[in-house]
Design a protein around this motif. Structure first.
Motif, short mmCIF file in Angstrom:
data_model
loop_
_atom_site.label_atom_id
_atom_site.label_comp_id
_atom_site.label_asym_id
_atom_site.label_seq_id
_atom_site.Cartn_x
_atom_site.Cartn_y
_atom_site.Cartn_z
N UNK A 146 0.94 -1.03 -0.05
CA UNK A 146 0.00 0.15 -0.16
C UNK A 146 0.97 1.31 0.11
N UNK A 147 2.12 1.12 0.24
CA UNK A 147 3.29 2.23 0.02
C UNK A 147 4.26 2.04 -0.69
N UNK A 148 4.71 3.10 -1.52
CA UNK A 148 5.95 3.02 -2.21
C UNK A 148 6.87 4.30 -2.02
N UNK A 149 8.03 4.04 -1.90
CA UNK A 149 8.90 5.25 -1.94
C UNK A 149 9.18 5.61 -3.24
N UNK A 150 9.14 7.04 -3.68
CA UNK A 150 9.44 7.53 -4.94
C UNK A 150 10.75 8.12 -5.22
N UNK A 151 10.92 8.90 -4.12
CA UNK A 151 12.09 9.69 -4.25
C UNK A 151 12.71 10.44 -3.00
N UNK A 152 13.85 10.60 -3.01
CA UNK A 152 14.46 11.48 -1.93
C UNK A 152 14.94 12.87 -2.29
N UNK A 153 14.31 13.85 -1.75
CA UNK A 153 14.52 15.18 -2.02
C UNK A 153 15.96 15.48 -2.36
N UNK A 154 16.55 16.27 -3.21
CA UNK A 154 18.01 16.62 -3.30
C UNK A 154 18.71 17.03 -2.03
N UNK A 184 13.39 15.34 2.95
CA UNK A 184 12.10 14.67 2.65
C UNK A 184 12.19 13.55 1.77
N UNK A 185 11.40 12.79 2.34
CA UNK A 185 10.96 11.24 1.42
C UNK A 185 9.73 11.33 0.91
N UNK A 186 9.53 11.14 -0.59
CA UNK A 186 8.36 11.21 -1.21
C UNK A 186 7.66 9.69 -1.36
N UNK A 187 6.65 9.54 -0.89
CA UNK A 187 6.09 8.29 -0.77
C UNK A 187 4.71 8.36 -1.39
N UNK A 188 4.41 7.40 -2.23
CA UNK A 188 2.99 7.16 -2.66
C UNK A 188 2.25 6.31 -1.76
#
Length: 157
Positions: A114-122, A126-130
């Motif tokens: 139900x969750x997926x890590x998309x990216x780490x901010x430069x 921050x960690x971007x999570x779907x």
């Protein structure tokens, strides 16, 4: 010498003394070696071996429980009698700073259904999570920080 290496050597020595080169023999040797090292822990005051070992085991069991409960939640939603899917992309502020801490957090989030890590901010803040159930982004962010990130940082720091 690293106490993990010493524990592994004690397990191998136990296997050799008993001529039992099986997983059970290794496990028995590892447990007995761990007990011996634990009794001698005042000799190694700067070692974090026991805290990291037991903390890692606790985190693994907690993560396994989270994976099972999340799987049930996703399955119930897919079958139509669970929570309604509300996808969202959420920026989670990070207290984790090292590559290991951020990677372990990102992988743990991705392993949880139900969750997926998309990216780490430069700037690595921050960690971007779907999230499949991202209706309340603030609550999901707080839950991730209070449970998963806190546990990881307790083990690694």
């Amino acid at each position: 010498m690293n106490l993990l290496v010493l524990n592994l050597l004690l397990a191998l020595a136990w296997m050799g003394f008993n001529a039992d080169f099986s997983l059970g023999g290794f496990t028995a040797g590892f447990v007995l070696g761990h007990g011996v090292l634990w009794l001698g822990r005042p000799l190694y005051p700067t070692q974090r071996y026991f805290r990291v070992f037991w903390g890692s085991l606790g985190y693994f069991l907690w993560l396994l429980k989270e994976i099972v409960t999340s799987s049930l939640k996703v399955a119930a939603s897919v079958l139509g009698f669970g929570e309604k899917v509300q996808p969202a992309v959420i920026a989670i502020p990070l207290d984790a700073r090292t590559d290991l801490e951020i990677t372990l957090l990102a992988c743990s989030i991705t392993l949880t259904p139900g969750t997926l890590t998309l990216d780490v901010a430069p700037d690595r803040k921050h960690l971007y999570v779907h999230a499949m159930f991202g209706g309340d982004a603030a609550a999901l962010c707080a839950e991730t920080k209070d449970s998963m990130e806190r546990r990881i940082l307790e083990v690694l720091r």
